[in-house]
Write an enzyme that holds these catalytic residues in place. Structure first.
Site, PDB file in Angstrom:
ATOM      1  N   VAL A 156       0.820  -1.224   0.000  1.00  0.00           N
ATOM      2  CA  VAL A 156       0.000   0.000   0.000  1.00  0.00           C
ATOM      3  C   VAL A 156       0.853   1.273   0.000  1.00  0.00           C
ATOM      4  CG1 VAL A 156      -2.031  -1.066   1.067  1.00  0.00           C
ATOM      5  CG2 VAL A 156      -0.289   0.014   2.530  1.00  0.00           C
ATOM      6  N   TYR A 170       3.506   4.139  17.110  1.00  0.00           N
ATOM      7  CA  TYR A 170       2.463   3.411  16.375  1.00  0.00           C
ATOM      8  C   TYR A 170       1.143   4.186  16.391  1.00  0.00           C
ATOM      9  CZ  TYR A 170      -1.281  -0.051  15.754  1.00  0.00           C
ATOM     10  OH  TYR A 170      -2.423  -0.709  15.356  1.00  0.00           O
ATOM     11  N   LYS A 191      -0.980   5.919  13.301  1.00  0.00           N
ATOM     12  CA  LYS A 191      -2.360   5.507  12.974  1.00  0.00           C
ATOM     13  C   LYS A 191      -3.305   6.707  13.030  1.00  0.00           C
ATOM     14  CE  LYS A 191      -3.761   1.712  12.392  1.00  0.00           C
ATOM     15  NZ  LYS A 191      -3.922   0.863  11.166  1.00  0.00           N
TER      16      LYS A 191
HETATM   17  N1  LIG Z   1      -3.926  -6.847  16.195  1.00  0.00           N
HETATM   18  C1  LIG Z   1      -4.548  -6.065  17.071  1.00  0.00           C
HETATM   19  O1  LIG Z   1      -4.704  -6.401  18.251  1.00  0.00           O
HETATM   20  C2  LIG Z   1      -5.101  -4.740  16.611  1.00  0.00           C
HETATM   21  C3  LIG Z   1      -5.670  -3.891  17.566  1.00  0.00           C
HETATM   22  C4  LIG Z   1      -6.219  -2.675  17.147  1.00  0.00           C
HETATM   23  C5  LIG Z   1      -6.202  -2.347  15.803  1.00  0.00           C
HETATM   24  N2  LIG Z   1      -5.621  -3.179  14.907  1.00  0.00           N
HETATM   25  C6  LIG Z   1      -5.622  -2.776  13.493  1.00  0.00           C
HETATM   26  O2  LIG Z   1      -6.373  -3.743  12.793  1.00  0.00           O
HETATM   27  C7  LIG Z   1      -5.878  -3.858  11.455  1.00  0.00           C
HETATM   28  C8  LIG Z   1      -5.677  -5.313  11.117  1.00  0.00           C
HETATM   29  O3  LIG Z   1      -4.723  -5.861  12.013  1.00  0.00           O
HETATM   30  P1  LIG Z   1      -4.440  -7.414  12.103  1.00  0.00           P
HETATM   31  O4  LIG Z   1      -4.453  -7.788  13.531  1.00  0.00           O
HETATM   32  O5  LIG Z   1      -5.297  -8.164  11.133  1.00  0.00           O
HETATM   33  O6  LIG Z   1      -2.928  -7.436  11.628  1.00  0.00           O
HETATM   34  P2  LIG Z   1      -2.125  -8.523  10.767  1.00  0.00           P
HETATM   35  O7  LIG Z   1      -2.702  -9.862  10.941  1.00  0.00           O
HETATM   36  O8  LIG Z   1      -0.690  -8.315  11.069  1.00  0.00           O
HETATM   37  O9  LIG Z   1      -2.444  -8.025   9.292  1.00  0.00           O
HETATM   38  C9  LIG Z   1      -1.866  -6.873   8.747  1.00  0.00           C
HETATM   39  C10 LIG Z   1      -1.443  -7.220   7.349  1.00  0.00           C
HETATM   40  O10 LIG Z   1      -0.891  -6.047   6.717  1.00  0.00           O
HETATM   41  C11 LIG Z   1       0.177  -6.494   5.924  1.00  0.00           C
HETATM   42  N3  LIG Z   1       1.065  -5.395   5.573  1.00  0.00           N
HETATM   43  C12 LIG Z   1       2.089  -4.848   6.278  1.00  0.00           C
HETATM   44  N4  LIG Z   1       2.670  -3.873   5.561  1.00  0.00           N
HETATM   45  C13 LIG Z   1       1.993  -3.795   4.403  1.00  0.00           C
HETATM   46  C14 LIG Z   1       2.139  -3.003   3.239  1.00  0.00           C
HETATM   47  N5  LIG Z   1       3.105  -2.079   3.125  1.00  0.00           N
HETATM   48  N6  LIG Z   1       1.264  -3.176   2.210  1.00  0.00           N
HETATM   49  C15 LIG Z   1       0.302  -4.120   2.293  1.00  0.00           C
HETATM   50  N7  LIG Z   1       0.128  -4.917   3.350  1.00  0.00           N
HETATM   51  C16 LIG Z   1       0.981  -4.755   4.383  1.00  0.00           C
HETATM   52  C17 LIG Z   1       0.859  -7.535   6.775  1.00  0.00           C
HETATM   53  O11 LIG Z   1       1.715  -8.339   6.003  1.00  0.00           O
HETATM   54  P3  LIG Z   1       3.038  -9.000   6.711  1.00  0.00           P
HETATM   55  O12 LIG Z   1       2.506  -9.892   7.809  1.00  0.00           O
HETATM   56  O13 LIG Z   1       3.687  -9.690   5.583  1.00  0.00           O
HETATM   57  O14 LIG Z   1       3.815  -7.838   7.261  1.00  0.00           O
HETATM   58  C18 LIG Z   1      -0.340  -8.307   7.316  1.00  0.00           C
HETATM   59  O15 LIG Z   1      -0.747  -9.346   6.444  1.00  0.00           O
HETATM   60  C19 LIG Z   1      -4.645  -2.959  11.387  1.00  0.00           C
HETATM   61  O16 LIG Z   1      -5.006  -1.732  10.840  1.00  0.00           O
HETATM   62  C20 LIG Z   1      -4.256  -2.767  12.839  1.00  0.00           C
HETATM   63  O17 LIG Z   1      -3.609  -1.523  13.028  1.00  0.00           O
HETATM   64  C21 LIG Z   1      -5.082  -4.359  15.281  1.00  0.00           C
END
Ligand SMILES: NC(=O)c1ccc[n+]([C@@H]2O[C@H](COP(=O)([O-])OP(=O)(O)OC[C@H]3O[C@@H](n4cnc5c(N)ncnc54)[C@H](OP(=O)(O)O)[C@@H]3O)[C@@H](O)[C@H]2O)c1
Length: 279
Positions: free
Chosen positions: A38, A131, A135
């Site tokens: 992205v 972070y 965001k």
């Molecule tokens: N996890 C939590 O507890 C949590 C809490 C609050 C909010 N959020 C938000 O929820 C959303 C989803 O999180 P999630 O838990 O599903 O995280 P996740 O499982 O780590 O998924 C995020 C994905 O983004 C990919 N990514 C990283 N850099 C990228 C780039 N430059 N271009 C395209 N894709 C890229 C990652 O790929 P790689 O793995 O290959 O890096 C990963 O597949 C995020 O916006 C996060 O900030 C998460």
């Protein structure tokens, strides 16, 4: 048939959104990081122009807290520039394309009294680590027509590769006493539930900021104890207090709540029981 594009589609939320949208009969174009970075503007413009989706769900994020502190430029490339690239691309779709961007409880400093419940959409953000700052900046780049979904404490089938799996599975893989903080609270949230809630919020044409989490909150200690209880995994859990000198800082009150009518999700322990039963 609705055409939807998902970024970060190999992640835990992205893959559950892909599943939920596909099961509703949508034409889903899921792009993992390897398929579409992205932060690369030309690639984003091209992918969105080719798919011509009705909606882009942005689940891509750079969210390893330590790495965000040491390489804020890299974090901003994904969490800020990535959102701007997607908004520009959505704006160019002649038939109209909504951006649904996912953000975090870490935009808040967590100093709110526990007795006052979770943070609501109208509460002023004030992030306390790189972070959260990136965001929050990203939220502003999503534009006035976007839906920005803030969430917290995610766990899902795909796990989060960058964090070595999701919290639930990591706790169940442990075989000796677990020490866990008792003074940081969160809403443990199932990405399977969240995916459905996000699709429904988009279909209801909501815009602006929306807090979506499984309802209720607990400490990380209580979350851990409930995981072990539900899985009948006999392990000691010891309570710990947050080290005030620890960096990056984490919000003590990390819970979210919503002021937006009809957006309450089911209680976190029901969603967790389903997740553990389905493992
Ligand atoms: N996890 C939590 O507890 C949590 C809490 C609050 C909010 N959020 C938000 O929820 C959303 C989803 O999180 P999630 O838990 O599903 O995280 P996740 O499982 O780590 O998924 C995020 C994905 O983004 C990919 N990514 C990283 N850099 C990228 C780039 N430059 N271009 C395209 N894709 C890229 C990652 O790929 P790689 O793995 O290959 O890096 C990963 O597949 C995020 O916006 C996060 O900030 C998460």
């Amino acid at each position: 048939m609705s055409r939807v594009l998902i970024t970060g589609a190999a992640g835990q939320l992205g893959s559950d959104l892909d599943r939920a949208a596909s099961s509703r009969g949508f034409e889903v174009h899921g792009f993992s990081r390897a398929d579409l970075d992205v932060s690369e503007r030309e690639a984003v413009l091209q992918a969105v122009a080719e798919v011509e989706p009705e909606v882009v769900f942005n689940c891509a994020a750079f969210h390893q807290l330590d790495a965000c502190e040491t390489d804020i430029a890299a974090a901003r490339m994904v969490n800020v520039n990535g959102v701007e690239n997607l908004r520009l691309a959505c704006d160019k779709v002649a038939s109209g394309c909504r951006l649904v961007h996912v953000s975090t409880n870490y935009v808040f400093d967590g100093s709110r009294d526990f007795c006052d419940g979770g943070y609501r959409e109208e509460d002023p953000p004030d992030p306390i680590q790189a972070y959260g700052l990136s965001k929050l900046e990203g939220e502003a780049k999503a534009g006035p027509d976007a839906l920005v979904v803030r969430t917290a404490g995610l766990y899902g089938r795909a796990g989060s590769a960058s964090k070595g799996g999701n919290f639930v599975d990591r706790m169940l893989a442990r075989d000796s006493t677990i020490t866990m903080v008792a003074d940081q609270i969160v809403n443990p949230t199932s990405t399977a539930d969240l995916a459905v809630a996000i699709i429904e919020a988009w279909q209801a044409e909501l815009t602006g900021i929306l807090h979506l989490v499984n309802s209720g909150s607990c400490s990380w200690l209580e979350f851990t104890e409930e995981i072990l209880r539900l899985a009948d995994h006999q392990l000691e859990v010891e309570a710990a207090a947050t080290d005030p000198a620890a960096r990056p800082r984490r919000p003590l009150n990390g819970a979210l709540a919503t002021s937006r009518e009809g957006q309450e999700m089911r209680p976190w322990h029901e969603a967790l029981a389903d997740y553990i039963a389905g493992r």
